[in-house]
Design an enzyme around this catalytic site. Sequence first.
Site: not given
Length: 1428
Positions: A933, A992, A1057, A1059, A1278, A1284, A1323, A1327
């Site tokens: 990424r 991120r 994480k 964001k 996603c 994934c 899932c 995302c």
Amino acid sequence: MAAVDVVARVAYTVSDYLVDSQPQSPATSPFAPIFSSSQSSRRRPNIVTVPHGGDPAASLLRIPSTGLISFTASSNSQTITRLLLHSAELSALPLVLHIAIHDDLSDVLLLRAAVPYLLISATAQQAHDNALLASKLARTRKNAVVHVFYAGHSDSLSEIPEDSVLSYMFGDSKLTDDVDENSLENGHSNGLAGTSLDDPAASDLFRAYKEAALSTSALVKRPLIPLISRGADDAETVIFILGNDNSNIAVDNVRFVSVSLATPLLPSRILNAIPSSANRIIVLEHIATWSMKWTPLYLDIVSAIQHREERPIVQSGTLGDLIQVTEVDVQKLLEQAASATSPFTRLQLGPPSSSEQSLSQGPHVPKHELSYMKILQHLFKERLDISNSPSLVASQGQIATTTPEFALGRVRGQLDQRAELISAVQELLQSSSSDSELHSLLSKWILAKDDPAKSHTLGDAIVKALDSSSDSPLAKRILALKAHFPALSRWIIGSDAWSYDLGSSGLHHAIASGLNVNILILDNLPYTSRNTGDPNRRKHDVGLYAMNHGDVYVASVAVYSSYAQVLQAIIEADRFNGPSVVLAYLPYQSEDVSALDVLKETKLAVDAGYWPLYRWDPSKEAAGKEPFSLDSDAIKNDLQQFLDRQNHLSQLVRSKPQMAAELVSSLGQTVKEERKRKAQQSYNELLIALDAPPLLVLYASDSGNAEKVAKRLCNRGKSRGLTTTLATLDSTPLESLAQSEDIVALITSTAGQGEPPQNGRQFFKALNAAVARGETPLSNLRYAVFGMGDSHYWPRPEDAQYYNKPGKDLASRLEKLGGQPVVPLGLGDDQDADGYETGYKLWEPLLWKVLGVDAVEILEAEPEPITNEHIKAASNYLRGTILEGLNDNSTGALAPSDTQLTKFHGIYQQDDRDIRDERQAQGIEPAYAFMIRVRMPEMDQIADEHGNGTFKITTRATFQFHGVIKRHLKPAIQDINKVLLDTLAACGDVNRNVICSAIPSKSKLHAQVHKYCADISSHLIPRTTAYHEIWLDKKMIAGDAVKDFEPLYGEFYLPRKFKVAVAVPPTNDVDVFANDLGYIAIMDEKGELAGFNVAIGGGMGVTHANKKTYPRAGDVIGFCTPEQGKFVAEAVMLTQRDNGNRADRKNARLKYTIDRMGLDVFKAEVEKRLGYPLQPARPYTFDRNIDDFGWAVGENGNHHFTMFIENGRIQDEPGKDFKTGLREIAKFHTGQFRLTANQHLIVSEIVPENVERVKNVLAKYKMDNLNFTGLRLSSSACVAFPTCGLAMAESERYLPILIDKVEKMCEENGLRNDSIVMRMTGCPNGCARPYLAEVAFVGKAPGSYVMLLGGGYYGQRLNKIYRETVSEPEILDILQPMIKRYALERHEGERFGDWTIRAGYIAPTTSGKEWYDRMGGEGQFRETVAAS
């Protein structure tokens, strides 16, 4: 009922063997559905299928001739030709050939002289009766009977019960009183009823037919007549009809005779049908494509009337479609016959049949195969010459497209004519008559005659010069051959049917010809169907066969695997001077198969080694280069195991093109040393364990929980003095359990819809197979089972069976196989107070008691489980052992702990889940690859060189590269850094990338916001130098490396994480409330940036059925100036760093920290760190969160174009070469490319003088197409499968298919242009930000989703679960009435999400903690949910 159905039913009932010939893919056999539905019949014949292009005669001759054989097929020239070649052997078999035709008897009439009997049925009832007659005749006479019938006919008919048919077929059929033997006579008695005119052998055959026809008439209660006459007995004109006589027209003075028995057709029977008054006979035959002058029935009738003294005129004609024919048309036919100047003039009755009309249109090319056609057309344009093009059928017949021999002959003729042209040009050059200019052109053409561009240009110039200046015979000869001046790319295109018989198909002749011709063979056999079909027929490896010739270019390609390799192979084939064979994989069974299924089948075939991608260029040997190139990257990692398998590639290794040695050199000494170390370790463990009681622990786990429990059980067993062994279920054969003296503890979690985890599925299959066989091999086994599941995961009562299903099935199957449970089944439920631990704490002590170690006192503390926090602390600022892992060639993976650290470097380890089971069955590790990424875009070449040729725009407005294998990781990241970009902190427990609104129309404001985002990103980036040491070899490409010190993060980094997003009203295209920290730009009265409202606490991740997890929309807590922004970000992040939950990663995000501390308390802590309070929030308005597509002009006069890229996947594919198009724009574009958080792309800051040029490129590559529904333009998904590792269901590959169906509903209700935000993820991690969509689907298991409704159109409100489990049919059933109501009942400007709340479908979600409240719908729309 259709004729094909009744024939199939009769054939199935009476036959001992059924041979069904398959049509050309993607069509399927019209007989097969009846065969499948007739399996409850008393008789079940042995069914053999013959693939299209296969030799049906060979299959028929292999069958024992002891019983009746029926062959079913749709008529085509290739099948008939194969039967004709073996007609002598087939004629002596008890065989019925049921041939279905549509509009033409031309092909099947070739069999008329080769078989004893040929029957023709014009109606469905006649087809039923003649099928019985043919079967009876074949069984009793032991001769072949051809039964031709019109497949398209259907009508009401009378069928005979099965018992009666069987009695008729196998009993002694006697004539009954109600059947008159004279019923076979339907002609006119003209005094010539004797049989002296007839051949004795034919008369004998006819007598047998007559007996069978009489017994069949007794069964069906209808006469079966060889020549059916109607009309006047004293008619002057007789019209014989051979074919589809579906008309009952009556015309004065005309007698119609329809032929049912075409062979044997006795002269005496013909004459009996012709009254003595007749002076004209017209013979109409349904033979539109008959290639000879005289037609078969015409010759028979001419021959028969030679025995009459007064011979009427006999004229031939073609029979068309009689449905539309009237009495007037017959009168016109008679007038035409009377006025014909020659009796040999071919007449016509009825309009041409559809087959005749279809000849002018050419055969249908299946839509999937168009992908390769488009590639050829794209590459060669006007140079392309397809030698067996469908367009040739109109003039040459179907043989033009079905055999390589015809196409090869055409190519040879063209090449001979070009050679003649070259000779003529050389003669003219030697002549003194040509002027200097013409001489120069001719000389240049001779030198450049094989150049694709120059040969065409020079040829045109030569033709122009010759037209104007010369009229010599030599010039005229050249002009006659002018079509051959250009150097064409000549192709023959065929199917894998040619592979079954290389000689008969003509493929051998093309390969051995030495001509400069290219052959493209499309193989459409799906990988999952590779073992079906006739086992006696083997498809030859055309590539291997061609390579053994030594002078043929060979390539194996798959457009759904590597588009770039397809292009390279086709270009190389065109350049090769000699025959070229390109084998193209395109797996599909029908045109209804989706591109997604073709993609899956292709990936399975390529990545499992069934269809290797390679190129073999013998011309390279002359240059001292390796002629063989293997292009299947994914198989190189485990090449040794691959070569040991018996598949296509292992054949390549053993044949002439030897595999290059460097391909296996990476296996090396490292593997030997690793094996030696493991062997020594195993030996030491064996010595230690000799005296200890044994315990074997087997587990199956997807998420890792069951694995952790199993490992903990092993460690606790060792602490008690037991000899413990740990393994997965799939690694343990059932046979070894049968011999085991250990007590076996089996621990399994639950996956998907009550399925076993991936590493236990083979074991479960083995168990089920043993149970099905009734075996009891485990009589010595003592076992204990612990299952782990979630009783609320499938909440509906009918789904309760899925709770802990693998554990329950495992225990019951083992007991059925003779095993003895030593401990009752233990079940762990995630809904219990302590989760699965509640049940486990009861189960484990029982196991220790059985083993006799329950009283052992454990003094040593149990080791603490290793968590991400331990990994980060021990990583030496994110170094770990990543560098060592990159140098380990024994595996394609990194160590598990390193895979957690690489996330901080912007890298995720993944494997191809489409082929995970396949590789596991082969005993090799998963097909590991990595996703990179990037924090910023610019990367098409890197995707080609190091990834899978595509890259994806993410919902974080950046690029991801997929399919990067381990050895390409470092080069890829180095190339990314060379363009002054990086991947550091693109993932991991850090901040991120910071995203901001694209706002192309507000150039000045965007520049200010972009700088603000860059400042925040730079301020929050990790400072470790590990990234530069590992990936850049301690050398920064731009700037100097910083010292190891983390002033913000410390050595533990963040709990999870973090964001950040910046939105610019009125567009919330970044979904600012979905982020941990959001800034909403506020403009002052002058239009300048005044500052930002600050929102905190957004987050999307959820765990299914775990109510401790939920999505949350951010809360606005105040306002800050641009100068304060980065310090606010620091204060928020550090407050989360110090207060976040590091013990439970599922509850470690900022949203949970805020809800646990309280919003006011958290805000106060932030302001304390800032040293000043935030200002009150200022007013703002959002009105959407989707992108503004199309053209816009910025305040600075520059232009911007926002492209629609569905789900963000940028790649080249036929008809949509987006990657190539963007690369072309980048060559001259002086502005920017901006990515959006909705996965689209903006060509930004286009200067006015470049606008038209950009528009032309956009149009050329169809990147300017915005003609999509509002629903599709507002959608997002996603990646999910196959890369994934967290995906539970499809997303990116499935959402477009679902939208295809839903948008039809929208269009039917006038909502085509209305935006409805629909999102999908594979899932619950969110995302694609599904929990803010108006309607969303979150993957739960393959094909199963959670459905959510009620999100805010501009991302201001969370949606809520409407249905906890839906499949596609349920989704469509729910949305159909809902969309219709919305179209009718909505208020002006009311959005879909708002309407679903007002209409009472769903309750609004006011906060994240209330997300589960009132889930499942409202009132009459409420779902019945099982009690938790």
